[in-house]
Design a protein around this motif. Structure first.
Motif, PDB file in Angstrom:
ATOM      1  N   ASP A  86      -1.603  -9.884   1.048  1.00  0.00           N
ATOM      2  CA  ASP A  86      -2.731  -9.159   0.457  1.00  0.00           C
ATOM      3  C   ASP A  86      -2.588  -9.122  -1.069  1.00  0.00           C
ATOM      4  O   ASP A  86      -2.630  -8.060  -1.706  1.00  0.00           O
ATOM      5  N   PHE A  87      -2.425 -10.301  -1.643  1.00  0.00           N
ATOM      6  CA  PHE A  87      -2.134 -10.443  -3.072  1.00  0.00           C
ATOM      7  C   PHE A  87      -2.420 -11.892  -3.449  1.00  0.00           C
ATOM      8  O   PHE A  87      -2.138 -12.802  -2.677  1.00  0.00           O
ATOM      9  N   THR A 140       0.341  -1.492 -17.986  1.00  0.00           N
ATOM     10  CA  THR A 140      -0.088  -0.284 -17.272  1.00  0.00           C
ATOM     11  C   THR A 140      -1.173   0.456 -18.048  1.00  0.00           C
ATOM     12  O   THR A 140      -2.140   0.958 -17.456  1.00  0.00           O
ATOM     13  N   ALA A 186       5.207 -10.136  -2.914  1.00  0.00           N
ATOM     14  CA  ALA A 186       3.965  -9.367  -2.883  1.00  0.00           C
ATOM     15  C   ALA A 186       3.262  -9.400  -1.538  1.00  0.00           C
ATOM     16  O   ALA A 186       2.519  -8.481  -1.199  1.00  0.00           O
ATOM     17  N   ILE A 190       3.858  -4.352  -9.182  1.00  0.00           N
ATOM     18  CA  ILE A 190       2.980  -4.396  -8.006  1.00  0.00           C
ATOM     19  C   ILE A 190       3.012  -3.105  -7.195  1.00  0.00           C
ATOM     20  O   ILE A 190       2.275  -2.969  -6.220  1.00  0.00           O
ATOM     21  N   GLU A 191       3.815  -2.140  -7.632  1.00  0.00           N
ATOM     22  CA  GLU A 191       3.723  -0.805  -7.036  1.00  0.00           C
ATOM     23  C   GLU A 191       2.384  -0.162  -7.390  1.00  0.00           C
ATOM     24  O   GLU A 191       1.897   0.712  -6.682  1.00  0.00           O
ATOM     25  N   ASN A 192       1.801  -0.607  -8.494  1.00  0.00           N
ATOM     26  CA  ASN A 192       0.478  -0.141  -8.905  1.00  0.00           C
ATOM     27  C   ASN A 192      -0.581  -0.909  -8.121  1.00  0.00           C
ATOM     28  O   ASN A 192      -0.652  -2.137  -8.195  1.00  0.00           O
ATOM     29  N   LYS A 193      -1.399  -0.201  -7.354  1.00  0.00           N
ATOM     30  CA  LYS A 193      -2.358  -0.838  -6.463  1.00  0.00           C
ATOM     31  C   LYS A 193      -3.462  -1.586  -7.207  1.00  0.00           C
ATOM     32  O   LYS A 193      -4.198  -2.378  -6.603  1.00  0.00           O
ATOM     33  N   LYS A 194      -3.596  -1.344  -8.507  1.00  0.00           N
ATOM     34  CA  LYS A 194      -4.586  -2.094  -9.272  1.00  0.00           C
ATOM     35  C   LYS A 194      -4.162  -3.544  -9.503  1.00  0.00           C
ATOM     36  O   LYS A 194      -4.987  -4.391  -9.830  1.00  0.00           O
ATOM     37  N   PRO A 231      -9.568  -4.136 -11.129  1.00  0.00           N
ATOM     38  CA  PRO A 231      -8.260  -4.657 -10.718  1.00  0.00           C
ATOM     39  C   PRO A 231      -7.658  -5.507 -11.824  1.00  0.00           C
ATOM     40  O   PRO A 231      -8.362  -5.967 -12.729  1.00  0.00           O
ATOM     41  N   ILE A 248      -3.623  -6.905  -8.376  1.00  0.00           N
ATOM     42  CA  ILE A 248      -4.018  -7.679  -7.199  1.00  0.00           C
ATOM     43  C   ILE A 248      -3.530  -9.115  -7.263  1.00  0.00           C
ATOM     44  O   ILE A 248      -3.674  -9.872  -6.297  1.00  0.00           O
TER      45      ILE A 248
END
Length: 303
Positions: A184-185, A124, A181, A156-160, A133, A162
């Motif tokens: 979109d991953f 993080t 996920a 993956i709660e963090n939108k960065k 990303p 990918i």
């Protein structure tokens, strides 16, 4: 974000040294251009294949810089910034952002056995240091840390985040990460020995340490999978695995064998850095045999 630029064959980039064992600008750029001409989608720079744990911070920055100068805008560039400390990792991340890399990635912290909370905090802090990303790198066989589904869901709660480069050997891990996920991953297949099975079970792309030794074969494997020609995909994976076994059969590290092989293919990137051992003596003659295996497979399946 358009994730299509991350889908395809992405070789893990090798450390390129001069004859004195120092990072070489010319040889780094030569390898970049060689792989670009082969038609790969991108490069994963500074990971295991880049001998990152045996290089200092300035050497790693130099490689990131030389690669960007050679192929930025031509290939998707992912900077591996995993380092012994969070401070070093953040410094590499910020530098990669300055150079215009497309994404960051990192192994978990090594040496100390850390809980999920420490690993998540480490990743993080890297993510929060730039606007780029991030791609998680799960490789438990070398780091000793096996990414759990629970920790993955938290990350993956963090939108960065990918994507995940999954190099654990169970193919089921790829399926579970993809299921958790969603579409979109990006899930990257890590073990080259299971590229086809990884793609079939859910991987969207691949990053691998042997891709640059035989990019034609991995590109063809992807062509077979994406077109639904699974019989030929199975056949080419078998031949790729025979080559990987041969690459690991000599006295000396696999990356040393690959570098000797690349010399035979017209690309001199030097040798490996200790404690990795070079290929020497009679084993050097066996590299020619491995090259012949690759050349025959290329002829067998077409370019």
């Amino acid at each position: 974000m358009n994730l299509e630029k991350f889908k395809g064959i992405i070789p893990a980039f090798y450390a390129c040294y001069d004859d004195a064992g120092e990072v070489s600008e010319m040889r780094t750029k030569d390898l970049c251009n060689y792989l670009y001409e082969k038609g790969v989608k991108g490069l994963y720079v500074g990971g295991s294949s880049g001998e990152c744990i045996y290089q200092n911070l300035e050497e790693r920055k130099a490689t990131l810089k030389y690669v960007a100068e050679a192929v930025k805008g031509k290939l998707t560039l992912i900077a591996h910034v995993g380092a012994p400390s969070t401070r070093e990792s953040v410094a590499l991340a910020k530098y990669a952002e300055e150079l215009g890399y497309d994404a960051l990635s990192a192994i978990p912290p090594i040496y100390f056995k850390l809980p999920d909370s420490s690993v998540i905090k480490y990743w993080t802090e890297i993510m929060e240091s730039t606007k780029l990303p991030f791609i998680i790198y799960n490789i438990p066989q070398t780091t000793g840390y096996n990414l759990s589904l629970q920790a993955f869901k938290k990350l993956i709660e963090n939108k960065k985040v990918i994507g995940v480069k999954n190099s654990s050997m169970p193919v089921m891990d790829i399926e579970r990460f993809k299921a958790a996920a969603g579409e979109d991953f990006i899930v990257f297949n890590g073990p080259d020995e299971q590229y086809v099975s990884g793609r079939v079970i859910g991987a969207d792309s691949g990053i691998g340490g042997t891709y640059a030794a035989m990019p034609e074969l991995l590109l063809k494997a992807e062509e077979f999978v994406s077109s639904g020609n699974f019989e030929q995909a199975k056949n080419i994976q078998r031949d790729i695995n025979d080559i990987i076994i041969a690459l690991c059969s000599l006295n000396g590290h696999m990356y040393s064998t690959i570098k000797e092989l690349l010399k035979l293919r017209g690309v001199n990137v030097g040798s490996v850095r200790g404690p990795l051992e070079p290929v020497t003596g009679e084993d050097l003659n066996k590299v020619e045999e491995i090259k012949n295996m690759i050349d025959q497979a290329i002829l067998k399946y077409g370019r």
